[in-house]
Motif scaffolding. Structure first.
Motif, PDB file in Angstrom:
ATOM      1  N   ILE A  96      -1.943   9.713   7.609  1.00 51.53           N
ATOM      2  CA  ILE A  96      -1.399   8.445   8.090  1.00 51.53           C
ATOM      3  C   ILE A  96      -2.511   7.418   8.280  1.00 51.53           C
ATOM      4  O   ILE A  96      -2.346   6.234   7.939  1.00 51.53           O
ATOM      5  CB  ILE A  96      -0.622   8.655   9.401  1.00 51.53           C
ATOM      6  N   PHE A  97      -3.655   7.829   8.793  1.00 48.61           N
ATOM      7  CA  PHE A  97      -4.761   6.889   8.975  1.00 48.61           C
ATOM      8  C   PHE A  97      -5.251   6.358   7.629  1.00 48.61           C
ATOM      9  O   PHE A  97      -5.604   5.177   7.513  1.00 48.61           O
ATOM     10  CB  PHE A  97      -5.908   7.564   9.717  1.00 48.61           C
ATOM     11  N   SER A  98      -5.269   7.218   6.604  1.00 44.90           N
ATOM     12  CA  SER A  98      -5.654   6.757   5.268  1.00 44.90           C
ATOM     13  C   SER A  98      -4.647   5.744   4.740  1.00 44.90           C
ATOM     14  O   SER A  98      -5.010   4.759   4.088  1.00 44.90           O
ATOM     15  CB  SER A  98      -5.761   7.947   4.308  1.00 44.90           C
ATOM     16  N   LEU A  99      -3.359   5.993   5.012  1.00 43.26           N
ATOM     17  CA  LEU A  99      -2.321   5.048   4.610  1.00 43.26           C
ATOM     18  C   LEU A  99      -2.490   3.714   5.326  1.00 43.26           C
ATOM     19  O   LEU A  99      -2.403   2.645   4.709  1.00 43.26           O
ATOM     20  CB  LEU A  99      -0.950   5.648   4.917  1.00 43.26           C
ATOM     21  N   LEU A 100      -2.759   3.754   6.629  1.00 40.91           N
ATOM     22  CA  LEU A 100      -2.887   2.530   7.409  1.00 40.91           C
ATOM     23  C   LEU A 100      -4.073   1.686   6.964  1.00 40.91           C
ATOM     24  O   LEU A 100      -4.061   0.460   7.123  1.00 40.91           O
ATOM     25  CB  LEU A 100      -3.003   2.865   8.896  1.00 40.91           C
ATOM     26  N   GLU A 101      -5.098   2.324   6.423  1.00 41.16           N
ATOM     27  CA  GLU A 101      -6.239   1.569   5.915  1.00 41.16           C
ATOM     28  C   GLU A 101      -5.863   0.700   4.727  1.00 41.16           C
ATOM     29  O   GLU A 101      -6.484  -0.336   4.479  1.00 41.16           O
ATOM     30  CB  GLU A 101      -7.368   2.524   5.523  1.00 41.16           C
ATOM     31  N   LYS A 102      -4.841   1.109   3.981  1.00 37.43           N
ATOM     32  CA  LYS A 102      -4.406   0.357   2.799  1.00 37.43           C
ATOM     33  C   LYS A 102      -3.359  -0.704   3.131  1.00 37.43           C
ATOM     34  O   LYS A 102      -3.290  -1.736   2.464  1.00 37.43           O
ATOM     35  CB  LYS A 102      -3.822   1.317   1.758  1.00 37.43           C
ATOM     36  N   LEU A 103      -2.562  -0.452   4.137  1.00 39.14           N
ATOM     37  CA  LEU A 103      -1.434  -1.329   4.408  1.00 39.14           C
ATOM     38  C   LEU A 103      -1.803  -2.754   4.840  1.00 39.14           C
ATOM     39  O   LEU A 103      -1.118  -3.691   4.444  1.00 39.14           O
ATOM     40  CB  LEU A 103      -0.521  -0.700   5.452  1.00 39.14           C
ATOM     41  N   PRO A 104      -2.854  -2.981   5.649  1.00 36.12           N
ATOM     42  CA  PRO A 104      -3.120  -4.364   6.050  1.00 36.12           C
ATOM     43  C   PRO A 104      -3.327  -5.322   4.888  1.00 36.12           C
ATOM     44  O   PRO A 104      -2.989  -6.498   4.979  1.00 36.12           O
ATOM     45  CB  PRO A 104      -4.398  -4.228   6.898  1.00 36.12           C
ATOM     46  N   ASP A 105      -3.901  -4.850   3.782  1.00 32.68           N
ATOM     47  CA  ASP A 105      -4.141  -5.706   2.626  1.00 32.68           C
ATOM     48  C   ASP A 105      -3.028  -5.615   1.591  1.00 32.68           C
ATOM     49  O   ASP A 105      -3.144  -6.178   0.508  1.00 32.68           O
ATOM     50  CB  ASP A 105      -5.472  -5.322   1.960  1.00 32.68           C
ATOM     51  N   ALA A 106      -1.979  -4.900   1.912  1.00 30.60           N
ATOM     52  CA  ALA A 106      -0.895  -4.688   0.940  1.00 30.60           C
ATOM     53  C   ALA A 106       0.319  -5.522   1.313  1.00 30.60           C
ATOM     54  O   ALA A 106       1.390  -5.009   1.590  1.00 30.60           O
ATOM     55  CB  ALA A 106      -0.542  -3.209   0.870  1.00 30.60           C
ATOM     56  N   LYS A 107       0.140  -6.831   1.339  1.00 30.20           N
ATOM     57  CA  LYS A 107       1.234  -7.714   1.720  1.00 30.20           C
ATOM     58  C   LYS A 107       2.367  -7.620   0.699  1.00 30.20           C
ATOM     59  O   LYS A 107       2.147  -7.668  -0.500  1.00 30.20           O
ATOM     60  CB  LYS A 107       0.731  -9.141   1.836  1.00 30.20           C
ATOM     61  N   GLY A 108       3.573  -7.513   1.225  1.00 26.33           N
ATOM     62  CA  GLY A 108       4.727  -7.420   0.345  1.00 26.33           C
ATOM     63  C   GLY A 108       4.943  -6.044  -0.236  1.00 26.33           C
ATOM     64  O   GLY A 108       5.824  -5.856  -1.060  1.00 26.33           O
ATOM     65  N   LYS A 109       4.148  -5.084   0.170  1.00 29.84           N
ATOM     66  CA  LYS A 109       4.268  -3.726  -0.362  1.00 29.84           C
ATOM     67  C   LYS A 109       4.886  -2.832   0.706  1.00 29.84           C
ATOM     68  O   LYS A 109       4.573  -2.945   1.884  1.00 29.84           O
ATOM     69  CB  LYS A 109       2.905  -3.206  -0.813  1.00 29.84           C
ATOM     70  N   ASP A 110       5.745  -1.925   0.278  1.00 29.89           N
ATOM     71  CA  ASP A 110       6.485  -1.068   1.186  1.00 29.89           C
ATOM     72  C   ASP A 110       5.786   0.268   1.335  1.00 29.89           C
ATOM     73  O   ASP A 110       4.915   0.639   0.541  1.00 29.89           O
ATOM     74  CB  ASP A 110       7.911  -0.847   0.668  1.00 29.89           C
ATOM     75  N   CYS A 111       6.207   1.025   2.339  1.00 24.88           N
ATOM     76  CA  CYS A 111       5.677   2.372   2.508  1.00 24.88           C
ATOM     77  C   CYS A 111       6.812   3.309   2.900  1.00 24.88           C
ATOM     78  O   CYS A 111       7.805   2.900   3.501  1.00 24.88           O
ATOM     79  CB  CYS A 111       4.547   2.417   3.531  1.00 24.88           C
ATOM     80  N   LEU A 112       6.632   4.563   2.546  1.00 29.53           N
ATOM     81  CA  LEU A 112       7.619   5.604   2.800  1.00 29.53           C
ATOM     82  C   LEU A 112       6.894   6.783   3.439  1.00 29.53           C
ATOM     83  O   LEU A 112       5.890   7.262   2.908  1.00 29.53           O
ATOM     84  CB  LEU A 112       8.287   6.035   1.495  1.00 29.53           C
ATOM     85  N   ILE A 113       7.387   7.227   4.575  1.00 27.76           N
ATOM     86  CA  ILE A 113       6.785   8.341   5.303  1.00 27.76           C
ATOM     87  C   ILE A 113       7.654   9.571   5.108  1.00 27.76           C
ATOM     88  O   ILE A 113       8.837   9.573   5.489  1.00 27.76           O
ATOM     89  CB  ILE A 113       6.642   8.033   6.805  1.00 27.76           C
TER      90      ILE A 113
END
Length: 278
Positions: A96-113
């Protein structure tokens, strides 16, 4: 309750914990061996299919005119593969921490857990609203569950999956893979356009994006299960060792308390004998 009885109960609890963690360690070891055997048996095939998928995808990108893509898709989806269970050390948290590192710069991009423990880390964060949760009945999905998940992934141009990678029984890392095998510019340049492909490239690409992607996703889930089994094995081994240390410490303390109690009783006996003689 006397101090001696309290220590005796602690000692029984630690010995029980030592027995339980030892049993769980054996179960994890057997499960890891079975999963590893299946994983290593198929790893060559999966790598060949992955490479072939990459070539077909690069060839399609170069030859299919833009605007004639079979499907109109969203941009990116980030998927985190976690477990429904605990006792895997920090593995689920690290994903999850690795995912969160990518999400701030991924505007408009979705995530699935995928998995309950992963959702426990993501909820109550600023990213909860953009992430969706999916739960399998067990950590390894059934065929129907895999098909349903892959159906959700088909609407995205690129799908980045974060999952635990098996390095060895003592080490598991978090890795990210693009299961759409979208080529970069360097890969496109290396692909020759002199191939003759049957059927035509759109039909071939459709096949790879369904059947082959399903196999590659299965490979990811199998390696995730292998990494989790190894992580749980190490966790249970450490827990068993800790329980053994605590049991040894309580055993020594019990002997000390019993000795102190015996000394006190002996002193009381001598004191009583002295009083009696007077």
């Amino acid at each position: 309750m006397s101090r001696v009885e309290h220590i005796r109960r602690d000692l029984e609890d630690y010995r029980a914990a030592q027995f339980i963690t030892g049993a769980l360690q054996d179960i994890s070891a057997m499960r890891m061996q079975a999963t590893r055997k299946e994983f290593e048996k198929n790893i060559g095939f999966f790598k060949d299919m992955q490479q072939l998928y990459r070539i077909v995808k690069a060839y399609a990108v170069r030859t299919i005119p833009r605007g004639k893509s079979p499907k109109s898709r969203k941009t990116h989806l980030y998927v985190a593969i976690t477990s429904n269970k605990h006792f895997y050390g920090t593995l689920n948290r690290d994903i999850i921490f690795s995912l969160l590192e990518k999400l701030p710069d991924a505007k408009g991009k979705d995530c699935l857990i995928v998995g309950e423990t992963g959702w426990q880390y993501i909820k109550d964060t600023e990213h909860e609203g953009r992430c969706k949760r999916i739960l399998f009945k067990d950590d390894m999905p059934t065929t129907q569950e895999s098909d349903a998940l892959l159906q959700r992934l088909n609407g995205f141009e690129r799908v980045f999956v974060f999952y635990p990678k098996f390095v060895n029984p003592f080490r598991q890392d978090v890795t990210m893979v693009d299961i759409t095998e979208t080529p970069d510019l360097e890969t496109e340049k290396k692909v020759s356009v002199d191939y003759i492909l049957e059927p035509d490239i759109p039909a071939l690409l459709t096949f790879f994006e369904t059947a082959v992607r399903s196999m590659l996703f299965g490979h990811v889930m199998l390696e995730s299960e292998l990494a989790r089994s190894a992580a749980r094995l190490m966790k249970m081994r450490n827990a068993q060792e800790r329980a053994r240390e605590l049991a040894t410490e309580r055993q020594a303390r019990l002997h000390k308390e019993i000795g102190s109690l015996a000394d006190m009783q002996l002193l009381e006996t001598f004191a009583g004998y002295t009083q009696w003689k007077k």
